[in-house]
Scaffold this active site. Structure first.
Site, PDB file in Angstrom:
ATOM      1  N   ASN A  71       0.840  -1.196   0.000  1.00  0.00           N
ATOM      2  CA  ASN A  71       0.000   0.000   0.000  1.00  0.00           C
ATOM      3  C   ASN A  71       0.876   1.247   0.000  1.00  0.00           C
ATOM      4  OD1 ASN A  71       0.664  -0.751   2.700  1.00  0.00           O
ATOM      5  ND2 ASN A  71      -1.058   0.394   3.536  1.00  0.00           N
ATOM      6  N   CYS A 108      -4.075   0.628  -2.587  1.00  0.00           N
ATOM      7  CA  CYS A 108      -3.930  -0.598  -1.801  1.00  0.00           C
ATOM      8  C   CYS A 108      -2.839  -1.502  -2.373  1.00  0.00           C
ATOM      9  CB  CYS A 108      -5.228  -1.380  -1.806  1.00  0.00           C
ATOM     10  SG  CYS A 108      -6.578  -0.630  -0.886  1.00  0.00           S
ATOM     11  N   GLU A 137      -2.971  -4.634  -3.057  1.00  0.00           N
ATOM     12  CA  GLU A 137      -3.473  -5.527  -4.109  1.00  0.00           C
ATOM     13  C   GLU A 137      -3.460  -4.829  -5.467  1.00  0.00           C
ATOM     14  OE1 GLU A 137      -4.753  -4.819  -1.190  1.00  0.00           O
ATOM     15  OE2 GLU A 137      -6.057  -6.408  -0.416  1.00  0.00           O
ATOM     16  N   CYS A 188     -10.252  -4.835  -0.027  1.00  0.00           N
ATOM     17  CA  CYS A 188     -11.374  -3.888   0.001  1.00  0.00           C
ATOM     18  C   CYS A 188     -12.223  -4.057  -1.259  1.00  0.00           C
ATOM     19  CB  CYS A 188     -10.857  -2.454   0.121  1.00  0.00           C
ATOM     20  SG  CYS A 188     -10.229  -1.775  -1.435  1.00  0.00           S
ATOM     21  N   CYS A 231     -10.599  -3.068  -4.628  1.00  0.00           N
ATOM     22  CA  CYS A 231      -9.630  -4.067  -5.123  1.00  0.00           C
ATOM     23  C   CYS A 231     -10.351  -5.295  -5.673  1.00  0.00           C
ATOM     24  CB  CYS A 231      -8.657  -4.460  -4.016  1.00  0.00           C
ATOM     25  SG  CYS A 231      -7.496  -3.144  -3.616  1.00  0.00           S
TER      26      CYS A 231
HETATM   27  N1  THU Z   1      -5.279  -1.392   2.468  1.00  0.00           N
HETATM   28  C1  THU Z   1      -4.718  -2.239   1.553  1.00  0.00           C
HETATM   29  O1  THU Z   1      -3.597  -2.012   1.087  1.00  0.00           O
HETATM   30  N2  THU Z   1      -5.412  -3.324   1.167  1.00  0.00           N
HETATM   31  C2  THU Z   1      -6.644  -3.662   1.645  1.00  0.00           C
HETATM   32  O2  THU Z   1      -7.224  -4.632   1.194  1.00  0.00           O
HETATM   33  C3  THU Z   1      -7.264  -2.867   2.710  1.00  0.00           C
HETATM   34  C4  THU Z   1      -6.599  -1.579   3.026  1.00  0.00           C
HETATM   35  C5  THU Z   1      -4.511  -0.227   2.906  1.00  0.00           C
HETATM   36  C6  THU Z   1      -5.029   1.110   2.447  1.00  0.00           C
HETATM   37  C7  THU Z   1      -4.472   2.020   3.501  1.00  0.00           C
HETATM   38  O3  THU Z   1      -3.141   2.378   3.139  1.00  0.00           O
HETATM   39  C8  THU Z   1      -4.397   1.165   4.751  1.00  0.00           C
HETATM   40  O4  THU Z   1      -4.502  -0.170   4.322  1.00  0.00           O
HETATM   41  C9  THU Z   1      -5.502   1.460   5.754  1.00  0.00           C
HETATM   42  O5  THU Z   1      -6.752   1.392   5.142  1.00  0.00           O
END
Ligand code: THU
Length: 142
Positions: A42, A53, A55, A93, A96
């Protein structure tokens, strides 16, 4: 490539997380059908909304190199102060999941959410995004 090896890649990817605002570090490892692995982390922003994110970082790296066919993704997420194996699972999320829907067969593509290489869940994209809208739906007659 077995599940454990893909999860190890996601654990490595998590180390690169740029998450100074949330402190939540996420790593992903995307396995392409050609056998290549694309790591993602992320990437946050001081203006918040440009945050990407882990992913999607992995997907966009692959797509930008012309690779469009995928088998599985492993995801590890935990706060920077915590050990992933002691934290809860971090599922992808909704945004994604929709990006996965664009490029993956929902019945086949597997999403591994891991605390460690020994403790993880495995779902198909169809299980995590039931009745998802994908590229084929634009062509359907009513
Ligand atoms: N985040 C991800 O990288 N992947 C996910 O599936 C959920 C959330 C990150 C986004 C942000 O930088 C941090 O987690 C908090 O939401």
């Amino acid at each position: 490539m077995d599940d454990k090896a893909l999860i190890r890649e996601a654990l490595e990817a998590r180390k690169m997380s740029y998450s100074p605002y949330s402190g939540f570090m996420v790593g992903a490892a995307l396995l392409a059908k050609n056998g290549k692995i694309y790591r993602g982390c992320n990437i946050e922003s001081s203006s918040y909304s440009p945050t990407n994110c882990a992913e999607r970082t992995a997907f966009f790296k692959a797509i930008s190199e012309g690779v469009h066919e995928f088998t599985a993704i492993a995801v590890v997420g935990a706060h920077c102060d915590a050990k992933p194996e002691e934290f809860g699972y971090a599922y992808p999320c909704g945004v994604c999941r929709q990006v996965m829907m664009e490029f993956c067969d929902p019945k086949e593509f597997r999403i591994l959410t891991a605390k460690s290489e020994d403790e993880y869940t495995s779902y198909t994209l169809r299980e995590l995004l039931p009745n998802g809208f994908g590229p084929n739906d634009l062509n359907q007659q009513a």
